[in-house]
Write an enzyme that holds these catalytic residues in place. Sequence first.
Site, PDB file in Angstrom:
ATOM      1  CB  SER A  68      -6.886  -2.699  -1.680  1.00 17.14           C
ATOM      2  OG  SER A  68      -5.365  -2.972  -1.210  1.00 17.14           O
TER       3      SER A  68
ATOM      4  CE1 TYR B  92      -6.695   1.175   2.136  1.00 14.42           C
ATOM      5  CE2 TYR B  92      -5.376  -0.805   1.845  1.00 14.42           C
ATOM      6  CZ  TYR B  92      -6.160   0.248   1.308  1.00 14.42           C
ATOM      7  OH  TYR B  92      -5.771   0.411   0.174  1.00 14.42           O
TER       8      TYR B  92
END
Length: 256
Positions: free
Chosen positions: A146, A159
Amino acid sequence: MYLPSFSLEGKTALITGAGRGIGRALAIGFAEAGADVVLISRTRSDLDEVAGSIEKLGRKAYGFTVDVTEKEEIQSLYDSLTSRQIPLHILVNNAGMNIRSKALEVSEEEWEKIMNTNLRSAFYFSQEAAKLMKSQGNGRIINISSVAGHVALRTGVVYASTKAAMIQMTKNLALEWGPYGINVNSIGPWYFRTPLTAELLADENYLNDILSRTPLNRVGELAELVGPAVFLSSDAGSYCTGQTLFVDGGMTVYGF
């Protein structure tokens, strides 16, 4: 010949989190490129739906319900592939989750759940895949990371930590497994339209904030992730390893 093949004919790809969103799009896209696909999800109905779409394309689909946080289930899956003589040429570590807690509010349960789903699973799937790929002298592994692994976002510290670790893991595995003919790369998406982002993107203020940080001034469509993944899995990407390709509309130019 200067234009290499983007075809995945004769290849079998294993995709985790293949029942919905990015994983579903990649699974169908790989089938369109000629690959058979091993589908991993915790929900049988999702697997069956995606498998049906792949079979309509004339490709084989193998659906397995697996809890990716359980190492024993991962091992059992690979044992099943071997016993059923299902080959493995490509692994896409896509399974992931996020809980958008601020750092002062993160619980131990949240930490463990996100770490196990995003990072621990990707390592053990890669480790087992590499054992097979080493014996055959080639293979491709793609980690879906990401932009959050590269730039700081306002929430989601756990995350972001898992995604940054995936980027570094990609480099280390590429270095260690390159001599075995295994290419390891990652893809770092920004916002794409999926069932998980639908509610967030429906908030006009939230969407405008996202677009203000995106030079292309739009959210990505899932089809736009398929091409980069196919490239890294095909002969066209044969000299790429240890890299992270950010598919982000230019977001990482800015940061957040």
